[in-house]
Design a protein around this motif. Structure first.
Motif, PDB file in Angstrom:
ATOM      1  N   CYS A 187      52.112 -67.886  75.297  1.00 22.36           N
ATOM      2  CA  CYS A 187      50.692 -67.521  75.258  1.00 22.36           C
ATOM      3  C   CYS A 187      50.401 -66.515  74.150  1.00 22.36           C
ATOM      4  O   CYS A 187      49.322 -66.518  73.574  1.00 22.36           O
ATOM      5  CB  CYS A 187      50.247 -66.957  76.603  1.00 22.36           C
ATOM      6  SG  CYS A 187      50.244 -68.180  77.920  1.00 22.36           S
ATOM      7  N   PHE A 247      43.359 -68.971  79.137  1.00 25.45           N
ATOM      8  CA  PHE A 247      44.398 -69.965  79.438  1.00 25.45           C
ATOM      9  C   PHE A 247      44.223 -70.537  80.837  1.00 25.45           C
ATOM     10  O   PHE A 247      44.455 -71.728  81.060  1.00 25.45           O
ATOM     11  CB  PHE A 247      45.797 -69.369  79.246  1.00 25.45           C
ATOM     12  CG  PHE A 247      46.168 -69.205  77.800  1.00 25.45           C
ATOM     13  CD1 PHE A 247      46.338 -70.305  76.975  1.00 25.45           C
ATOM     14  CD2 PHE A 247      46.316 -67.951  77.246  1.00 25.45           C
ATOM     15  CE1 PHE A 247      46.661 -70.163  75.634  1.00 25.45           C
ATOM     16  CE2 PHE A 247      46.635 -67.786  75.907  1.00 25.45           C
ATOM     17  CZ  PHE A 247      46.813 -68.908  75.098  1.00 25.45           C
ATOM     18  N   GLU A 295      50.449 -74.884  82.176  1.00 29.44           N
ATOM     19  CA  GLU A 295      50.842 -73.487  82.029  1.00 29.44           C
ATOM     20  C   GLU A 295      52.095 -73.288  82.882  1.00 29.44           C
ATOM     21  O   GLU A 295      52.100 -73.600  84.072  1.00 29.44           O
ATOM     22  CB  GLU A 295      49.703 -72.574  82.485  1.00 29.44           C
ATOM     23  CG  GLU A 295      49.816 -71.167  82.007  1.00 29.44           C
ATOM     24  CD  GLU A 295      48.557 -70.350  82.304  1.00 29.44           C
ATOM     25  OE1 GLU A 295      48.428 -69.289  81.710  1.00 29.44           O
ATOM     26  OE2 GLU A 295      47.715 -70.766  83.129  1.00 29.44           O
TER      27      GLU A 295
END
Length: 111
Positions: free
Chosen positions: A46, A62, A73
């Motif tokens: 990230c 995100f 993720e």
């Protein structure tokens, strides 16, 4: 250390309105553009995106992308990775990633 995929919608449940709302933000759109143009589809951290926003705000962006079904993720405990869901996006919304990868038009002024 193996990571744990965080929940995101199934490919057939991706909603165009939710996707458009996620892409409406310039920071999320820039993340998606970077991912769309990188054909390797490798997992990225990230913090590998050059976003001029706080870590807390990045986390929010995100999460929005994940909940819209645009990225996976992966939670490793002390860090997270992201990966574009290219196949799912192309199946549900053919051409969307190509539009993101095209960038802004050179002449956007009305004629």
């Amino acid at each position: 250390m193996a990571g744990r995929n965080l929940d995101s919608p199934e490919a057939d449940a991706l909603d165009l309105g939710t996707v458009f709302r996620a892409l409406a933000d310039e920071h999320r759109r820039s993340v998606m553009t970077e991912l769309a143009t990188d054909r390797s589809d490798r997992e990225r951290g990230c913090n590998s995106f050059d976003l001029p926003i706080s870590k807390q705000t990045q986390t929010h962006h995100f999460r929005v992308l994940r909940e819209a079904g645009l990225i996976d993720e992966i939670d490793y405990g002390n860090r997270k990775g992201v990966r574009l869901r290219r196949a799912d996006i192309e199946k549900r919304f053919p051409g969307l990633l190509a539009l993101l990868g095209a960038g802004p038009a050179a002449d956007t002024a009305p004629h």
